[in-house]
Design an enzyme around this catalytic site. Structure first.
Site, mmCIF file in Angstrom:
data_model
loop_
_atom_site.group_PDB
_atom_site.id
_atom_site.type_symbol
_atom_site.label_atom_id
_atom_site.label_comp_id
_atom_site.label_asym_id
_atom_site.label_seq_id
_atom_site.Cartn_x
_atom_site.Cartn_y
_atom_site.Cartn_z
ATOM 1 N N LYS A 38 0.847 -1.200 0.000
ATOM 2 C CA LYS A 38 0.000 0.000 0.000
ATOM 3 C C LYS A 38 0.877 1.243 0.000
ATOM 4 O O LYS A 38 2.073 1.200 0.311
ATOM 5 C CB LYS A 38 -0.926 0.025 1.225
ATOM 6 N N ASP B 244 -2.181 -1.549 10.044
ATOM 7 C CA ASP B 244 -2.645 -1.660 8.655
ATOM 8 C C ASP B 244 -3.337 -2.979 8.350
ATOM 9 O O ASP B 244 -3.890 -3.147 7.253
ATOM 10 C CB ASP B 244 -1.463 -1.495 7.688
#
Length: 291
Positions: A13, A137
């Site tokens: 990401k 995350d």
């Protein structure tokens, strides 16, 4: 079946802006940040085995209990009691210490694969609940949807913020410590610009003036190459460039494919691990039996 081999990909990401709002009594920080995907990925192969074992083709990555894959296995086993042992083989491509979420992505995929292979029937929300100690995350990677993360990163408002432009991301071969990045960052509870409004309403060529990663202020003085790389992205023709997460990787967003390709090739020639992600990229979240 005992002989089945299961395969899936674990994606990286980037953070589109990152506001560090306050330092919490727990030692964590309240943040808000946009999260979207890269085509940069690790590849998993999982099969039943006599004992739990993790093999990674990158010898610099530890395979002991410090690895989030092993922590995810232990967490799930403690929660439900796994019926079998497995060999996890990982083709590691996402750099560690880069701010790309590779460890959290690996942990999330481990939970998702075991949930499917063992037919546990756990929902995404149940997987998120049991994964809260694995990393901020991990919930994002379990859901697999772009959005705005708040709190310590667990609260995610799903919004389609995947840029419809080329993204070139580069790791400068120097790892960044997340605790160090936050330790030297001064929280700002009142950012100058609204993150959600910026990401959903402002033109992308305005982002360089209003969209900030607050952790750059603490990382760039310690890892000069990251700051230089951000400048290099603009020199290559990026309409926006930023460090991702707590660093040290930097990405540039490009409107035209040939400009992005030139940047990608130029960074590869400097021997930096580099990725180019297509406009509007959507990750393949499938978990498949290997033919």
């Amino acid at each position: 079946m005992a002989n089945d081999v299961w395969i899936a990909d674990s994606y990286a990401k980037i953070n589109l802006g990152l506001h560090v709002l306050e330092r919490l009594p727990t030692g964590y920080h309240a943040i808000e940040t946009g999260l979207c995907f890269l085509e940069w990925r690790d590849h998993f192969e999982v099969r039943q085995a006599p004992e739990m074992k993790l093999e990674i083709d990158d010898e610099s990555i530890p395979t002991d209990e410090s690895n989030l894959i092993n922590q995810a296995i232990e967490t799930l086993d403690r929660y439900v009691g796994l019926k079998h042992n497995y060999l996890f083989r990982v083709d590691k491509r996402i750099p560690a210490g880069a701010g790309l979420g590779g460890g959290s992505s690996n942990a999330a995929l481990t939970l998702r694969m075991l949930n499917k292979i063992e037919e546990l029937g756990l929902s995404d929300d149940e997987l998120i609940d049991l994964s809260r100690d694995l990393g901020a995350d991990v919930p994002f990677f379990i859901k697999g949807k772009t959005g705005i993360a708040k709190g310590i990163g667990h609260e995610i408002e799903e919004i389609n913020i995947q840029p419809n432009f080329w993204i070139v991301t580069c790791f400068p071969n120097e790892q960044s410590s997340t605790p160090e990045a936050y330790k030297h960052c001064a929280p700002n509870p009142d950012p100058d610009f609204d993150l959600k409004k910026t990401l959903t309403e402002e033109e992308i060529d305005e982002w360089q003036y209003i969209l900030n990663n607050d952790l750059e202020q603490s990382v760039f003085p310690r890892i000069n190459v990251s700051g230089n790389m951000k400048d290099q992205m603009y020199e290559f023709g990026a309409v926006y460039a930023s460090m991702t997460g707590s660093g040290s990787a930097v990405y540039g967003i490009f409107e035209q494919d040939f400009v992005a390709t030139n940047a990608y090739k130029g960074l590869l020639e400097l021997d930096f691990p580099t990725n180019m992600t297509r406009p509007g990229f959507e990750p393949d979240y499938g978990i498949y039996r290997k033919a």
